[in-house]
Design a protein around this motif. Structure first.
Motif, PDB file in Angstrom:
ATOM      1  N   ASN A 230       0.820  -1.206   0.000  1.00 65.42           N
ATOM      2  CA  ASN A 230       0.000   0.000   0.000  1.00 65.42           C
ATOM      3  C   ASN A 230       0.857   1.260   0.000  1.00 65.42           C
ATOM      4  OD1 ASN A 230      -2.992  -0.366  -0.017  1.00 65.42           O
ATOM      5  ND2 ASN A 230      -2.401  -1.946   1.454  1.00 65.42           N
ATOM      6  N   ALA A 231       2.044   1.178   0.596  1.00 60.50           N
ATOM      7  CA  ALA A 231       2.972   2.319   0.518  1.00 60.50           C
ATOM      8  C   ALA A 231       3.353   2.557  -0.937  1.00 60.50           C
ATOM      9  CB  ALA A 231       4.205   2.040   1.375  1.00 60.50           C
ATOM     10  N   ILE A 232       3.596   1.460  -1.665  1.00 53.48           N
ATOM     11  CA  ILE A 232       3.896   1.579  -3.099  1.00 53.48           C
ATOM     12  C   ILE A 232       2.735   2.236  -3.847  1.00 53.48           C
ATOM     13  CG2 ILE A 232       4.374   0.265  -5.228  1.00 53.48           C
ATOM     14  CD1 ILE A 232       5.758  -1.856  -3.425  1.00 53.48           C
ATOM     15  N   ALA A 233       1.498   1.813  -3.481  1.00 54.99           N
ATOM     16  CA  ALA A 233       0.306   2.370  -4.139  1.00 54.99           C
ATOM     17  C   ALA A 233       0.189   3.871  -3.872  1.00 54.99           C
ATOM     18  CB  ALA A 233      -0.951   1.639  -3.669  1.00 54.99           C
ATOM     19  N   ILE A 234       0.544   4.322  -2.638  1.00 53.33           N
ATOM     20  CA  ILE A 234       0.502   5.763  -2.331  1.00 53.33           C
ATOM     21  C   ILE A 234       1.439   6.509  -3.277  1.00 53.33           C
ATOM     22  CG2 ILE A 234       1.039   7.551  -0.599  1.00 53.33           C
ATOM     23  CD1 ILE A 234       0.285   5.578   1.587  1.00 53.33           C
ATOM     24  N   VAL A 235       2.663   5.966  -3.430  1.00 54.11           N
ATOM     25  CA  VAL A 235       3.649   6.629  -4.290  1.00 54.11           C
ATOM     26  C   VAL A 235       3.158   6.676  -5.733  1.00 54.11           C
ATOM     27  CG1 VAL A 235       6.021   6.531  -5.179  1.00 54.11           C
ATOM     28  CG2 VAL A 235       5.551   5.968  -2.771  1.00 54.11           C
ATOM     29  N   ILE A 236       2.608   5.563  -6.223  1.00 53.04           N
ATOM     30  CA  ILE A 236       2.154   5.512  -7.619  1.00 53.04           C
ATOM     31  C   ILE A 236       0.958   6.437  -7.862  1.00 53.04           C
ATOM     32  CG2 ILE A 236       1.184   4.038  -9.448  1.00 53.04           C
ATOM     33  CD1 ILE A 236       2.665   1.675  -8.282  1.00 53.04           C
ATOM     34  N   GLN A 237      -0.022   6.401  -6.974  1.00 54.65           N
ATOM     35  CA  GLN A 237      -1.289   7.074  -7.267  1.00 54.65           C
ATOM     36  C   GLN A 237      -1.477   8.434  -6.609  1.00 54.65           C
ATOM     37  OE1 GLN A 237      -4.467   4.363  -6.410  1.00 54.65           O
ATOM     38  NE2 GLN A 237      -3.849   2.946  -8.015  1.00 54.65           N
ATOM     39  N   ASP A 238      -0.998   8.607  -5.371  1.00 58.02           N
ATOM     40  CA  ASP A 238      -1.383   9.812  -4.627  1.00 58.02           C
ATOM     41  C   ASP A 238      -0.189  10.609  -4.121  1.00 58.02           C
ATOM     42  OD1 ASP A 238      -4.193   9.700  -4.813  1.00 58.02           O
ATOM     43  OD2 ASP A 238      -4.216   8.024  -3.394  1.00 58.02           O
ATOM     44  N   PHE A 239       0.950  10.464  -4.777  1.00 57.95           N
ATOM     45  CA  PHE A 239       2.155  11.135  -4.271  1.00 57.95           C
ATOM     46  C   PHE A 239       1.966  12.648  -4.157  1.00 57.95           C
ATOM     47  CE2 PHE A 239       6.390  13.020  -4.607  1.00 57.95           C
ATOM     48  CZ  PHE A 239       7.033  12.347  -3.597  1.00 57.95           C
ATOM     49  N   ASP A 240       1.418  13.258  -5.215  1.00 61.18           N
ATOM     50  CA  ASP A 240       1.240  14.713  -5.221  1.00 61.18           C
ATOM     51  C   ASP A 240       0.308  15.186  -4.109  1.00 61.18           C
ATOM     52  OD1 ASP A 240       2.962  14.895  -7.288  1.00 61.18           O
ATOM     53  OD2 ASP A 240       1.424  15.168  -8.850  1.00 61.18           O
ATOM     54  N   ALA A 241      -0.844  14.521  -4.012  1.00 61.28           N
ATOM     55  CA  ALA A 241      -1.835  14.940  -3.014  1.00 61.28           C
ATOM     56  C   ALA A 241      -1.261  14.841  -1.605  1.00 61.28           C
ATOM     57  CB  ALA A 241      -3.090  14.063  -3.131  1.00 61.28           C
ATOM     58  N   VAL A 242      -0.541  13.747  -1.324  1.00 63.94           N
ATOM     59  CA  VAL A 242       0.024  13.552   0.014  1.00 63.94           C
ATOM     60  C   VAL A 242       1.139  14.572   0.279  1.00 63.94           C
ATOM     61  CG1 VAL A 242       1.370  11.954   1.464  1.00 63.94           C
ATOM     62  CG2 VAL A 242      -0.624  11.130   0.197  1.00 63.94           C
ATOM     63  N   ALA A 243       1.975  14.809  -0.756  1.00 64.83           N
ATOM     64  CA  ALA A 243       3.086  15.753  -0.592  1.00 64.83           C
ATOM     65  C   ALA A 243       2.564  17.174  -0.361  1.00 64.83           C
ATOM     66  CB  ALA A 243       3.993  15.706  -1.824  1.00 64.83           C
ATOM     67  N   ASN A 244       1.500  17.541  -1.093  1.00 64.57           N
ATOM     68  CA  ASN A 244       1.002  18.923  -0.982  1.00 64.57           C
ATOM     69  C   ASN A 244       0.078  19.135   0.212  1.00 64.57           C
ATOM     70  OD1 ASN A 244       2.373  19.606  -3.294  1.00 64.57           O
ATOM     71  ND2 ASN A 244       0.649  19.048  -4.630  1.00 64.57           N
TER      72      ASN A 244
END
Lengths: 329, 329
Positions: A230-244
């Protein structure tokens, strides 16, 4: 309801020795827990949709579910170690040989979840709900092929009915559009059903490979890999949203309740896999789907359609035939 | 189709003696004939509706059907008398004791047909088509109660599925309106289902009371009373139309074909009642309903709905379970 009535009759499934009876009791309790948790899950989803569109990242929520399940398994283990001491069966350390199979279900679910984004190019959301009933058939077929467990002819008939009944119960005036699904959509739906069925059957194989192994250790390793994927999935799909916007952006009370519920039903699924099987799981979640609809009539003023009554009738007969089929085997 | 496949396997139903085999052969042929005649009946109805509204009096057509059946029975008897001579079993003359029960089915159908005019005050025509599936349940219940013939638990489950499957196959976007049927509508639908089930079961009792009695004699007396009761219906419902426009007003080629078809399928029903039973009849007409829809795709370019596929699947499983249930009794 029907499912519980049937499985609450000990004579229907067991000879009657006290060991069998306690096994049967445990099987019934985990099945009941899964059914209730699955229905409340769907009700929470309806509730959250009514409360407004949810703004959190689904991948972070999935990661939190895995983390919570992992934490709960560790807490349970800590109690057991204090009570019984560390034994061969409940120690956390493992061998490569034992642990090597644990990432497989989590990996299969990751692939399935990623495919989910692409299937919507061919099928709309209600259509996808209908195609998801293919999971029932794929689970039955893979259960037979991979776990080499037999179903009687009546139980196979019951399984086909379960699939037809669940689909019928979900019919609405737009359902016929699903027949216009292009070939690519059908192939993806079948592949996803196979991935999901394979993940379920593989989890059962893992949980049952060493029956004496403590379930919390098995869960711990299963969920650790769930966290990683699921950590991989965060990076693939929601990296921008989580970072911002931050990891927990958009979390609300309902989000927290949903994570808690998913974690508990995840653990219930593991228990059903260890103490019962994939077939019980499929029946349990199907009955939960019908229960949800009935509860929604009272909670949200939903209307039940004629198709729902007909589908529920077919599912009830299916549950009955499944228990009859077992008796006669 | 499924029904025929199942019943065409002699090992599934019989021990294998040559008497049993010839009985089984006769049973299969009359069942096949009924299925084909029933489907072509519905296709003729669709055709006649497409050709424009039919202008003839339905009661006169019903009377002609009874007359034709009566004539065909007499013709068959004449051949038998010439070949075998007149015997106790094939002579037309009868006792009051034998003939007294023959008017009952015709009377029940008359009452049911008269009620049909009143139920449309509460239910629309497509809704009535759906409620007619209650016939399946009422036939099963009355078959059990009046003829005291037992169905196995699997066969009962199959019967519930047959009813649910047939209803599912007929679902369309307006079907939910049937749930708004007022209580009077439901009561009338149930009464009509009971009348129709009772007439079927009573016919079977009559045909089987004296197995050696020639079927053509039994048919002759059955249809004579059919003619009488349909003559009464003409007077009650269509006296003016017949008096002003003539008995055969509005008859066309299609009308004639429909009368011929109804007569032949009426005789097939009698044969199913004598050589098989009401349960076979219900399965046969249900499978015919599905066959009609499939044939209509090719003939009239109809579209099959997802509900139709689901309903057909449930009906197919029901037919399979019925044959399995018989085996295990």
């Amino acid at each position: 309801m029907q499912l519980l009535m049937v499985s609450l009759n000990p004579l229907a499934t067991l000879g009657g020795s006290s060991g069998d009876r306690s096994k049967w009791k445990r099987k019934s309790i985990v099945t009941l827990a899964l059914t209730i948790l699955t229905s409340s899950q769907s009700i929470l989803i309806v509730w959250s949709k009514r409360a407004g569109k949810y703004e959190y990242s689904v991948t972070t929520a999935n990661f939190m579910v895995e983390t919570l399940k992992c934490a709960l398994s560790l807490a349970a283990l800590a109690r057991i170690w204090r009570r019984e001491g560390v034994t061969e069966d409940n120690r956390l350390s493992t061998t490569l040989n034992e642990v090597i199979v644990y990432p497989i279900p989590a990996f299969l679910y990751l692939v399935k979840n990623l495919l989910q984004y692409y299937i919507f190019a061919y099928v709309n959301a209600p259509g996808y709900q209908i195609l998801k009933n293919l999971n029932i058939i794929s689970t039955g077929v893979l259960y037979r092929i991979i776990l080499k467990r037999e179903l009687s002819e009546i139980q196979w008939a019951a399984f086909v009915l379960l699939c037809a009944g669940c689909t019928t119960a979900q019919l609405n005036s737009n359902s016929d559009r699903v027949l216009e699904t292009p070939v690519q959509g059908w192939i993806m739906a079948i592949v996803m059903a196979l991935l999901s069925g394979f993940a379920g059957v593989y989890t059962e194989a893992i949980m049952k490979k060493r029956p004496s192994r403590n379930i919390n250790v098995q869960n711990f390793w299963l969920y650790i890999f769930g966290m990683i994927f699921n950590a991989i999935a965060i990076v693939i799909q929601d990296f921008d949203a989580v970072a911002n916007k931050g990891f927990f952006h958009g979390y609300s009370l309902i989000t927290t309740l949903m994570i808690l519920n998913h974690a508990l039903s995840g653990i219930a699924v593991s228990m059903v896999m260890k103490y019962a099987d994939n077939i019980v799981k499929v029946y349990s979640t199907s009955v939960a789907m019908l229960l949800t609809a009935v509860v929604s009539v009272f909670l949200f003023g939903f209307h039940l359609s004629l198709a729902f009554f007909l589908g529920s009738t077919v599912v009830s007969v299916s549950v009955y035939l499944h228990s009859i089929g077992k008796l006669r085997r």
